[in-house]
Scaffold this motif. Structure first.
Motif, PDB file in Angstrom:
ATOM      1  N   VAL A 148       0.846  -1.194   0.000  1.00 24.65           N
ATOM      2  CA  VAL A 148       0.000   0.000   0.000  1.00 24.65           C
ATOM      3  C   VAL A 148       0.881   1.243   0.000  1.00 24.65           C
ATOM      4  N   ASP A 149       0.611   2.165  -0.923  1.00 23.50           N
ATOM      5  CA  ASP A 149       1.298   3.453  -0.947  1.00 23.50           C
ATOM      6  C   ASP A 149       0.384   4.500  -0.317  1.00 23.50           C
ATOM      7  N   ILE A 150       0.913   5.220   0.664  1.00 22.40           N
ATOM      8  CA  ILE A 150       0.119   6.236   1.349  1.00 22.40           C
ATOM      9  C   ILE A 150       0.853   7.570   1.333  1.00 22.40           C
ATOM     10  N   THR A 157       1.515  10.642   3.952  1.00 25.93           N
ATOM     11  CA  THR A 157       1.370  10.958   5.370  1.00 25.93           C
ATOM     12  C   THR A 157       0.868  12.388   5.563  1.00 25.93           C
ATOM     13  N   THR A 167       5.502  10.390   0.846  1.00 22.06           N
ATOM     14  CA  THR A 167       4.919   9.243   0.161  1.00 22.06           C
ATOM     15  C   THR A 167       5.617   8.000   0.698  1.00 22.06           C
ATOM     16  N   ARG A 173       5.609   3.781   1.217  1.00 19.71           N
ATOM     17  CA  ARG A 173       5.135   2.455   0.805  1.00 19.71           C
ATOM     18  C   ARG A 173       5.244   1.482   1.975  1.00 19.71           C
ATOM     19  N   GLU A 183      -7.475   0.412   2.943  1.00 17.20           N
ATOM     20  CA  GLU A 183      -8.295   1.534   3.407  1.00 17.20           C
ATOM     21  C   GLU A 183      -7.823   2.054   4.761  1.00 17.20           C
ATOM     22  N   LEU A 225      -4.751   1.829   6.124  1.00 19.83           N
ATOM     23  CA  LEU A 225      -3.455   2.507   6.028  1.00 19.83           C
ATOM     24  C   LEU A 225      -3.587   3.890   5.388  1.00 19.83           C
ATOM     25  N   VAL A 226      -4.414   4.016   4.371  1.00 19.08           N
ATOM     26  CA  VAL A 226      -4.614   5.323   3.745  1.00 19.08           C
ATOM     27  C   VAL A 226      -5.197   6.311   4.756  1.00 19.08           C
ATOM     28  N   GLN A 227      -6.147   5.845   5.549  1.00 18.32           N
ATOM     29  CA  GLN A 227      -6.756   6.698   6.575  1.00 18.32           C
ATOM     30  C   GLN A 227      -5.735   7.098   7.638  1.00 18.32           C
ATOM     31  N   GLY A 273      -2.529   7.337   7.207  1.00 23.62           N
ATOM     32  CA  GLY A 273      -1.622   8.298   6.594  1.00 23.62           C
ATOM     33  C   GLY A 273      -2.164   9.712   6.624  1.00 23.62           C
ATOM     34  N   GLN A 274      -3.460   9.862   6.433  1.00 23.70           N
ATOM     35  CA  GLN A 274      -4.081  11.181   6.459  1.00 23.70           C
ATOM     36  C   GLN A 274      -4.074  11.796   7.851  1.00 23.70           C
TER      37      GLN A 274
END
Length: 247
Positions: free
Chosen positions: A113-115, A117, A122, A124, A149, A151-153, A155-156
Motif C-alpha cells: 500500500v502506498d500512502i 502521510t 509518500t 510504501r 483503506e 493505512l490510507v486513513q 496516513g491522512q
C-alpha cells in the motif's frame, strides 16, 4: 623481467597512497532517532559519501532485544566536516524472523500500500498476514481491501514519525489485525517492509526518548555507491563488503 617487476611495485604503492588519502566520516541517524552515531565510512572526498546507505537494528539503537529483528535503513544526504547526516528511507524484517512466522500449514498473504502521510511523505508499506489455516481467496481480497483503506486513513491522520513509531512498537500491526476481524480472525499481521518514496515537509520529529538510546558497540560500515568503485582490488579488501539491498 626487470621492467615488469618495477611496474608491479609502483602499482602497489599507488594503491597504498589512495587508501591513506581517505578520511573516516561518522554517520549519524536523523532527528527521528536523536541523531545517534550509527556507523563510520571511509572516503577520499566528501562528495562520495553522499548517497551511501547504512542499516542498523532497533536493538542497536535502544538495546531492546525484542526489536532485534527490525532493521532500519538510512541514506546519507549531507556532510558537515567529518559528520555525515542521514535520512530515514525505510525498514524491513530479518529473513530468519520471517521464516519462523511462515511455517507449514499457514497461509501468508502479502499486500503493498502506498500512502501519503500528514506531513507529505509518500510512504510504501508492505504487510504480511499470517493465518493458522488455509483461507479462501475472497477472504484474502477482503483483508487486502481493509488493510489498504485503513493505512490510507492512518496516513491522512498521522505524520511519518508517528507511523514509524507505531511500526517499531507493533501498534500498527495490531490495529490492522483488529480491523481485519470483520473478514476473518487473523492471528498475526506484520509490517514486513517499508520505503520512503518521496520526501515531505520538514524533518520528522524524534520517536525515541534519549534515555532509551544507546550507542552501537560495532557500527556497520556504509555501502559505497558505484561512483567510488575505482580503487584497486587490494584497497577494497580493507573495506567491509556492503550488504545486498532487498527488493
Amino acid at each position: 623481467m626487470a621492467p615488469a617487476k618495477k611496474t608491479k611495485v609502483s602499482a602497489g604503492r599507488k594503491v597504498k597512497d589512495k587508501w591513506k588519502a581517505k578520511e573516516w566520516y561518522k554517520i549519524h541517524a536523523p532527528r527521528m532517532f536523536n541523531e545517534a552515531e550509527i556507523g563510520e565510512t571511509p572516503s577520499a572526498d566528501p562528495e562520495f559519501v553522499l548517497g551511501r546507505t547504512v542499516e542498523v537494528t532497533v536493538q542497536d539503537l535502544t538495546g531492546d532485544f525484542s526489536k532485534m529483528h527490525i532493521k532500519l535503513r538510512f541514506k546519507v544526504v549531507s556532510v558537515d566536516g567529518s559528520d555525515a547526516k542521514t535520512a530515514f528511507i525505510g525498514h524491513d524484517l530479518t529473513s530468519d524472523y520471517v521464516r519462523r512466522l511462515t511455517r507449514r500449514r499457514k497461509t501468508k498473504t502479502d499486500h503493498v500500500v502506498d500512502i501519503v502521510t500528514k506531513d507529505g511523505f509518500t510512504y510504501r508499506i508492505k504487510t504480511m498476514s499470517i493465518a493458522e489455516r488455509r483461507i479462501q481467496s475472497s477472504q484474502e481480497d477482503g483483508m487486502r481491501r481493509i488493510i489498504g483503506e485503513t493505512l490510507v486513513q492512518i496516513g491522512q491522520e498521522k505524520t511519518l514519525s508517528e507511523i514509524v513509531k507505531d511500526i517499531v512498537s507493533g501498534d500498527l500491526a495490531k490495529n490492522l489485525a483488529r480491523a481485519c476481524r470483520v473478514v476473518i480472525p487473523i492471528k498475526r499481521i506484520e509490517i514486513r517492509k517499508s520505503e520512503v518514496l518521496a520526501m515531505g515537509e520538514g524533518e520528522p520529529e524524534s520517536i525515541i526518548p534519549e534515555s532509551e538510546m544507546v550507542q552501537p558497540e560495532e557500527a556497520a560500515p556504509a555501502e559505497e555507491p558505484a561512483a567510488e568503485e575505482t580503487v584497486e582490488a587490494e584497497a577494497e579488501v580493507a573495506e567491509a563488503p556492503a550488504e545486498e539491498t532487498t527488493e
